[in-house]
Design a protein around this motif. Structure first.
Motif, short mmCIF file in Angstrom:
data_model
loop_
_atom_site.label_atom_id
_atom_site.label_comp_id
_atom_site.label_asym_id
_atom_site.label_seq_id
_atom_site.Cartn_x
_atom_site.Cartn_y
_atom_site.Cartn_z
N LEU A 111 -4.66 6.25 3.24
CA LEU A 111 -4.39 7.35 4.15
C LEU A 111 -3.05 7.10 4.82
CD1 LEU A 111 -7.87 7.78 5.85
CD2 LEU A 111 -6.81 9.25 4.14
N HIS A 112 -2.37 8.16 5.10
CA HIS A 112 -1.08 8.04 5.76
C HIS A 112 -1.29 7.50 7.16
CE1 HIS A 112 2.81 9.23 7.46
NE2 HIS A 112 3.25 9.13 6.20
N ARG A 113 -0.37 6.73 7.67
CA ARG A 113 -0.53 6.09 8.97
C ARG A 113 -0.59 7.09 10.11
NH1 ARG A 113 5.09 4.29 7.76
NH2 ARG A 113 6.42 5.73 8.90
N ASN A 114 -0.06 8.30 9.92
CA ASN A 114 -0.10 9.33 10.96
C ASN A 114 -1.41 10.12 10.94
OD1 ASN A 114 2.44 8.65 11.89
ND2 ASN A 114 3.47 10.15 10.60
N LEU A 115 -2.17 9.97 9.89
CA LEU A 115 -3.42 10.70 9.75
C LEU A 115 -4.52 9.94 10.50
CD1 LEU A 115 -4.79 13.14 8.43
CD2 LEU A 115 -5.34 11.64 6.53
#
Length: 120
Positions: A111-115
């Motif tokens: 998962l993207h770190r901003n998600l």
């Protein structure tokens, strides 16, 4: 006395005509000398030009061999460098293709770190 004055005037007129002739001859002589000087200068310039042209041809012919020798050396060096690059390509070709394929095939899903995780 009138005859004597008339004769004096006549003598002056003749002297004036003679002086005009001398001046005209001097002008013609000067013009001719200028023409001769120009012709001589042109001739000297042409001789100098030919001498320098021959000197240049001699210099060019003496250094022409050096140019072809230098060109041969540059061609040989270029050929050697191209051969080295080709050899390097052949040696590293398989390894580079394998690395590229591994990178394309290897997928690590994250998962993207901003998600942010949504809790249900």
């Amino acid at each position: 006395m009138a005859a004597q004055q008339s004769q004096g005037i006549q003598t002056l007129l003749e002297a004036e005509k003679e002086a005009a002739k001398i001046v005209q001859q001097a002008r013609q002589y000067r013009v001719q000398r200028l023409k001769d000087a120009r012709a001589e200068a042109t001739k000297e310039i042409e001789q100098y030009k030919q001498a320098k042209e021959q000197e240049f041809r001699a210099f060019e012919s003496s250094h022409a061999g050096t140019t072809s020798t230098a060109q041969t050396a540059v061609d040989k060096e270029t050929e050697e460098k191209l051969q080295a690059i080709t050899d390097s390509f052949r040696q590293a070709n398989d390894a580079v293709v394998k690395k590229l394929i591994d990178r394309v095939v290897l997928v690590n899903p994250e998962l993207h770190r901003n998600l942010k995780k949504v809790e249900a």
